[in-house]
Design a protein around this motif. Sequence first.
Motif, PDB file in Angstrom:
ATOM      1  N   LYS A 270       0.828  -1.206   0.000  1.00  0.00           N
ATOM      2  CA  LYS A 270       0.000   0.000   0.000  1.00  0.00           C
ATOM      3  C   LYS A 270       0.860   1.252   0.000  1.00  0.00           C
ATOM      4  N   LEU A 271       1.918   1.269   0.805  1.00  0.00           N
ATOM      5  CA  LEU A 271       2.779   2.449   0.861  1.00  0.00           C
ATOM      6  C   LEU A 271       3.555   2.628  -0.436  1.00  0.00           C
ATOM      7  N   ALA A 272       3.990   1.523  -1.061  1.00  0.00           N
ATOM      8  CA  ALA A 272       4.666   1.636  -2.353  1.00  0.00           C
ATOM      9  C   ALA A 272       3.707   2.184  -3.408  1.00  0.00           C
ATOM     10  N   ASP A 273       2.452   1.738  -3.377  1.00  0.00           N
ATOM     11  CA  ASP A 273       1.446   2.301  -4.282  1.00  0.00           C
ATOM     12  C   ASP A 273       1.344   3.809  -4.092  1.00  0.00           C
ATOM     13  N   GLU A 274       1.333   4.248  -2.838  1.00  0.00           N
ATOM     14  CA  GLU A 274       1.177   5.672  -2.560  1.00  0.00           C
ATOM     15  C   GLU A 274       2.373   6.479  -3.054  1.00  0.00           C
ATOM     16  N   VAL A 275       3.598   5.969  -2.844  1.00  0.00           N
ATOM     17  CA  VAL A 275       4.778   6.685  -3.340  1.00  0.00           C
ATOM     18  C   VAL A 275       4.740   6.743  -4.870  1.00  0.00           C
ATOM     19  N   PHE A 276       4.357   5.640  -5.495  1.00  0.00           N
ATOM     20  CA  PHE A 276       4.201   5.582  -6.960  1.00  0.00           C
ATOM     21  C   PHE A 276       3.226   6.661  -7.425  1.00  0.00           C
ATOM     22  N   TYR A 277       2.091   6.771  -6.749  1.00  0.00           N
ATOM     23  CA  TYR A 277       1.111   7.797  -7.081  1.00  0.00           C
ATOM     24  C   TYR A 277       1.635   9.194  -6.735  1.00  0.00           C
ATOM     25  N   PHE A 278       2.300   9.330  -5.595  1.00  0.00           N
ATOM     26  CA  PHE A 278       2.749  10.647  -5.143  1.00  0.00           C
ATOM     27  C   PHE A 278       3.729  11.279  -6.118  1.00  0.00           C
ATOM     28  N   LYS A 279       4.594  10.481  -6.709  1.00  0.00           N
ATOM     29  CA  LYS A 279       5.557  11.059  -7.647  1.00  0.00           C
ATOM     30  C   LYS A 279       4.830  11.776  -8.789  1.00  0.00           C
ATOM     31  N   ARG A 280       3.775  11.166  -9.275  1.00  0.00           N
ATOM     32  CA  ARG A 280       3.013  11.789 -10.351  1.00  0.00           C
ATOM     33  C   ARG A 280       2.243  13.000  -9.826  1.00  0.00           C
ATOM     34  N   LEU A 281       1.649  12.858  -8.669  1.00  0.00           N
ATOM     35  CA  LEU A 281       0.875  13.932  -8.047  1.00  0.00           C
ATOM     36  C   LEU A 281       1.740  15.179  -7.858  1.00  0.00           C
ATOM     37  N   ILE A 282       2.947  15.001  -7.314  1.00  0.00           N
ATOM     38  CA  ILE A 282       3.822  16.135  -7.032  1.00  0.00           C
ATOM     39  C   ILE A 282       4.282  16.797  -8.325  1.00  0.00           C
ATOM     40  N   ARG A 283       4.597  15.982  -9.330  1.00  0.00           N
ATOM     41  CA  ARG A 283       4.998  16.558 -10.624  1.00  0.00           C
ATOM     42  C   ARG A 283       3.874  17.417 -11.204  1.00  0.00           C
TER      43      ARG A 283
END
Length: 461
Positions: free
Chosen positions: A232-245
């Motif tokens: 779940k946390l890896a999913d969130e980091v994966f999503y966060f990278k796109r979100l922050i960009r």
Amino acid sequence: MSPKATPTSPKDWQEDLPDTARAYYEGQRLDEVECIISDLPGIARGKAVPASKFARQTYFHLPDSIFYQTITGDWADAADEDGWIEKDMVLYPDYSTATAAPWTGDWTLQVIHDAYDRDGAPIPFSPRNVLKRVVDLYHAQGWKPVVAPEMEFYLVARNTDPARGIEPMMGRSGRPAAARQAYSMTAVDEFGPVIDDIYDFAEAQGFEIDGITQEGGAGQLEINLRHGSPVKLADEVFYFKRLIREAALRHDCFATFMAKPIADEPGSAMHIHHSIIDMETGENLFSGPQGGETDAFYHFIAGLQNHLPAGLAVMAPYVNSYRRYVKDHAAPINLEWARDNRTTGIRVPLSGPEARRIENRIGGMDGNPYLSIAASLACGYLGLMEQERPSKQFKGDAYEGEGDIPRVLGQALDLFDEATKLHEILGPEFARVYSIVKRAEYDEFLQVISPWEREHLLMNV
């Protein structure tokens, strides 16, 4: 390895979505669903389909060659004995990962998919499957691993010319972001509009941010996530990278997760905090009945010390990654361990017995979150199984000592290729494909002549 795929009926798929995903488009017509999967670098691959079509499909296909691509878009010769035929994988949605894409112009959801072969077996070199494999090994021992990642990144000025150095972004005050302002709230305020969008996007996606702080670099920020399941946390980091960009692009700047984007500034890490829960008792495996540190606590540290040199090629996957490991630049150069000491590669933060955890400070933010967390957990797992003791706790400033981790990618890959124990945990087929792809990238890099070489060698040697 995780069990074989079992198709889910698409008829009521929206009922399987997280509450935050349904709340996002409540009262609206859902337009599109992005069906995505992480490749080896951590780039989202897949396709966008109309929501009406997604409702009628239980899976979709992508060629397995997406995992043979280098970061430059070239192809590594990593096909199996069948040869380069670009076999179709079957990608099934994990509806629990459905989340908004709030920066789009319409009502769009993202859904992470898992990759299987035509017989329903997990694709062994799909990064999410690699992490699931490691987590399954813990579960088989009656252990539940818990992680908490810290994400460091830079907000920088737009840069479309690779020959030009990366510069800090212009702050709200009209001045470039300043360095050496760690934990400054004024510095955080400089990026206020970007941070506001990060918070808004995260809330729309159902992600809980534990905090945002200014780090030591010019325009460098850190986001901490609450602890939880590794996948779940890896999913969130994966999503966060796109979100922050996406948040950065709204404000005429770039977000970069390069390990070392600016010379003479600190690099960006993804520190990973680890704890393990006994699934039968619910107790922290690192703390004993009287609150003391257990043998498992020390075994886990020993596993990190013994196996992280070989795992570094996964947690520091590019030539730029090794520019981060510089003395006195807020990055570890060793595998010493200590309590409450940020100069060591392995740190035990201050906490009570129930929250006792071990922080791996080695990995860079440029790593694929699934693979970085998998590699770190794999090293700890080997330590738990081998039951060795770590070195004595380090005292003092660990930057003063000599480094004991690989300094260049080629050396790290040599250690990775020899690490058969680590291969068995991560998966031999993953190890084979990963090494081939990374060596292809390294060979590509070695063909490039740098400005330093032209400046100092052209007329002097």
